[in-house]
Enzyme design. Sequence first.
Site, PDB file in Angstrom:
ATOM      1  N   LEU A 198      71.722  29.033  93.451  1.00  0.00           N
ATOM      2  CA  LEU A 198      71.855  29.581  94.795  1.00  0.00           C
ATOM      3  C   LEU A 198      71.065  28.803  95.839  1.00  0.00           C
ATOM      4  CD1 LEU A 198      71.889  33.334  93.799  1.00  0.00           C
ATOM      5  CD2 LEU A 198      73.810  31.788  94.110  1.00  0.00           C
ATOM      6  N   CYS A 199      70.546  27.642  95.459  1.00  0.00           N
ATOM      7  CA  CYS A 199      69.839  26.776  96.409  1.00  0.00           C
ATOM      8  C   CYS A 199      70.806  26.122  97.381  1.00  0.00           C
ATOM      9  CB  CYS A 199      69.124  25.649  95.650  1.00  0.00           C
ATOM     10  SG  CYS A 199      67.433  26.028  95.228  1.00  0.00           S
ATOM     11  N   HIS A 200      70.376  26.042  98.639  1.00  0.00           N
ATOM     12  CA  HIS A 200      71.144  25.292  99.626  1.00  0.00           C
ATOM     13  C   HIS A 200      70.882  23.789  99.444  1.00  0.00           C
ATOM     14  CE1 HIS A 200      70.617  29.263 101.448  1.00  0.00           C
ATOM     15  NE2 HIS A 200      71.712  29.027 102.117  1.00  0.00           N
ATOM     16  N   MET A 257      61.755  24.970  95.950  1.00  0.00           N
ATOM     17  CA  MET A 257      62.450  24.668  94.695  1.00  0.00           C
ATOM     18  C   MET A 257      62.515  23.167  94.433  1.00  0.00           C
ATOM     19  SD  MET A 257      62.751  27.626  93.647  1.00  0.00           S
ATOM     20  CE  MET A 257      63.279  27.032  92.047  1.00  0.00           C
ATOM     21  N   GLU A 258      62.610  22.380  95.504  1.00  0.00           N
ATOM     22  CA  GLU A 258      62.640  20.917  95.349  1.00  0.00           C
ATOM     23  C   GLU A 258      61.307  20.437  94.759  1.00  0.00           C
ATOM     24  OE1 GLU A 258      64.071  22.585  97.713  1.00  0.00           O
ATOM     25  OE2 GLU A 258      66.121  21.817  97.641  1.00  0.00           O
ATOM     26  N   ASP A 284      59.138  13.493  77.062  1.00  0.00           N
ATOM     27  CA  ASP A 284      60.141  12.645  76.413  1.00  0.00           C
ATOM     28  C   ASP A 284      59.555  11.297  75.994  1.00  0.00           C
ATOM     29  OD1 ASP A 284      62.818  11.899  75.589  1.00  0.00           O
ATOM     30  OD2 ASP A 284      62.858  10.598  77.343  1.00  0.00           O
TER      31      ASP A 284
END
Lengths: 162, 162, 162, 162, 162, 162
Positions: free
Chosen positions: E80-82, E118-119, E133
């Site tokens: 739901l992120c723009h 969120m970024e 990793d």
Amino acid sequence: MSTPESSPLTHFDADGQAHMVDVGAKAETRRVAVATGRIHMLPATFDMVKSGSAKKGDVLGIARIAAIQASKRTSELIPLCHPIPLTRVAVEFELDEAAHAIRCTVTAETVGRTGVEMEALTAVNVGLLTIYDMCKAVDRGMRMDGIQLMEKLGGKSGHWKA
Amino acid sequence: MSTPESSPLTHFDADGQAHMVDVGAKAETRRVAVATGRIHMLPATFDMVKSGSAKKGDVLGIARIAAIQASKRTSELIPLCHPIPLTRVAVEFELDEAAHAIRCTVTAETVGRTGVEMEALTAVNVGLLTIYDMCKAVDRGMRMDGIQLMEKLGGKSGHWKA
Amino acid sequence: MSTPESSPLTHFDADGQAHMVDVGAKAETRRVAVATGRIHMLPATFDMVKSGSAKKGDVLGIARIAAIQASKRTSELIPLCHPIPLTRVAVEFELDEAAHAIRCTVTAETVGRTGVEMEALTAVNVGLLTIYDMCKAVDRGMRMDGIQLMEKLGGKSGHWKA
Amino acid sequence: MSTPESSPLTHFDADGQAHMVDVGAKAETRRVAVATGRIHMLPATFDMVKSGSAKKGDVLGIARIAAIQASKRTSELIPLCHPIPLTRVAVEFELDEAAHAIRCTVTAETVGRTGVEMEALTAVNVGLLTIYDMCKAVDRGMRMDGIQLMEKLGGKSGHWKA
Amino acid sequence: MSTPESSPLTHFDADGQAHMVDVGAKAETRRVAVATGRIHMLPATFDMVKSGSAKKGDVLGIARIAAIQASKRTSELIPLCHPIPLTRVAVEFELDEAAHAIRCTVTAETVGRTGVEMEALTAVNVGLLTIYDMCKAVDRGMRMDGIQLMEKLGGKSGHWKA
Amino acid sequence: MSTPESSPLTHFDADGQAHMVDVGAKAETRRVAVATGRIHMLPATFDMVKSGSAKKGDVLGIARIAAIQASKRTSELIPLCHPIPLTRVAVEFELDEAAHAIRCTVTAETVGRTGVEMEALTAVNVGLLTIYDMCKAVDRGMRMDGIQLMEKLGGKSGHWKA
């Protein structure tokens, strides 16, 4: 010839670490970039591409679409590129009969905070790669050359021409 | 100079329409491709890249990662490429002091039904584009040249060398 | 009409939670799917598309490329789809003069552990959407209809035909 | 019925070549698009979807997420679409008991230089495809129909309603 | 303990359905977010990462690039992120000798209609995952901890600090 | 404390340069990985997520889909990961009432040449990030902790358990 205290390579900070450089204070202005490059091939391959463009087996039509689509993916491919809302992308192919080469020239534009040189160059590269892919069954030795920026407009650094 | 009945360009069907060619009947074999290319720059730019590789401002380290990541996106960029599970990608950079150019050579491998030429070439292109991006603040006139396949192994067409 | 103990909708587990279903024990076999759909438009729009296919303004050539590329992105778009190495994608367009509609039919193939119905259907959808995009400046009311699976071959469930 | 000198299909330039059309001079204004479509299924499939929405096996909840996510990928899927920063996406599903069909309606909005019709339509298509995927184990014959634009607001062409 | 009439969780509408919330009326302002997290490892692993950063085997240089690139894909990963045009991303690593842990701190900025929390968080997560990793061949038990927002600036909710 | 001659970090070659390691000679075997992690929140936030899961405002249902989709993008996010055809992904959420935390556990499987640890870990991370995104309007201070591999099966290194 060591790296200076503050690197002139703006993609590195003062400690030499990569970052996506701050463009938040830059104005949103119209920016244009034109890039070009060519692919050399055998005369027989060149003739196939040439005849295909006119009727069927449209190599250049497909390469044009690939180039446009690639320009939109530039910030995914080039690690420190900012995402940019492109406002125009145009792709031209020129047939150089004498050299049996095809030239690809891309014009990219945005109204944004940073330039579109990488978008134009990425489109040229993928356009040429697509020609290679379409023709490689008959000509593995094709060669891409002369890929470079031709011109840029807009932004603080202003007009630049090769 | 017309297109023959059945085009030797395998990405087109008998009607001249593009398709992703059927490789379902091909055997899964080991396939290798090596591609190369170089980017020419000003002596001062070359020195910056060279000194950065050794300590900080690591242009080539970043270009290597970009090249590897791009090889995995090849089938998204090149319209008629099959998706291929790469089993190895290695990227080498060589500094050509005399020409102040940097050569990028990529080896790509898979165990699959079709070759990895496009994966190797795409990686070379994006590796060079990333060098351009990292250095463009000081040298907009850099030029990419000599991008081509060097060698391929495996598949029905067997060994090919430039 | 309540959901049964163990849902026949295989994308849900016994608790009704979505999962990417286990196909690890399935054999890698050849699987084919054919899907189709059409887009209805005004007679004038239909004539433009038709004339363009033959010479320039090649709407269908571009839609074909978009359809093929979309088939490769299916597992990114459809949440519970497995990633599948497509071995063939072919896209056909038929012009229905009477209905001024264009039919898009896609055949997708793999040698894998699960079917390619979604790949074929996704390609049809994006092919039709691209036609819409190319023509919407002159005809916003175009309508997509009859998008469905026509046939599938391979896998435990075997042959299915609409 | 030949293509006119300057094609009314704006995605082609004067030579009939595809380009991403220049929107740089357009104003950034609020733009809205509403698109719709439906999927027809067997009565038993319809009942499963209906009961799942209420408690578990939530087909429509998953299709809604897929639709929203797809709207953000529109410019990757549709070759000549501009990248657009969506400011709103809403997805509604309606159950049509009589027809055992599910209608998907998407409203997309942006504040930008070009419309969001393709974003709304792409979301509808992927929403319906996801329903198909979730239910195909019990009903391969589902059919998508009536996918079209319902309304658009904003931009030079103003208000349009189906 | 039931959900209130109008959910305070803004990603749901009044009916409890997910949507990409309308930000079209919000002003485009400068927004900053800082997020952090760390990864714990064996002393021997920590020493390898530490020595590598200085000369070769540059784990942190690669993790930095991965973090920056991931920040640009946030709206693809988080449903739901723009989509947001990032104007700056900076990634810092700190070596905690006592705890043999590495801390990753990311600052993200935009000039836009919604925040970049969120970024920043996505970049931290992918930066740490990349360290995992790179080192997992010698240390499968590494653990990521303390991933959280540190600070945000801009927007209607103003300044927030952990 | 220097890097050994041949780095035990397999993602680097003998010169300390990153590469996608050669897995072409490895057998295609079944490989499983289980990863876990949790997110801590305020009691009121926890109650909202809990009530939502049962009826509407389904935070966990959306996070599950995001986690599954992210697992398929792992090789795009983690630079040196091989692309892997996942054959199964399952995501479980557990509500820890005492700690008002939510645990996310992901099982990923493939039949391939390399392990799926990164796919399981990436899914956990994106699942937790999505919970954060859905709830951040009411609780910016949520914290992700204890993200680690729990178990892996298959491959030359065999069984491993945390």
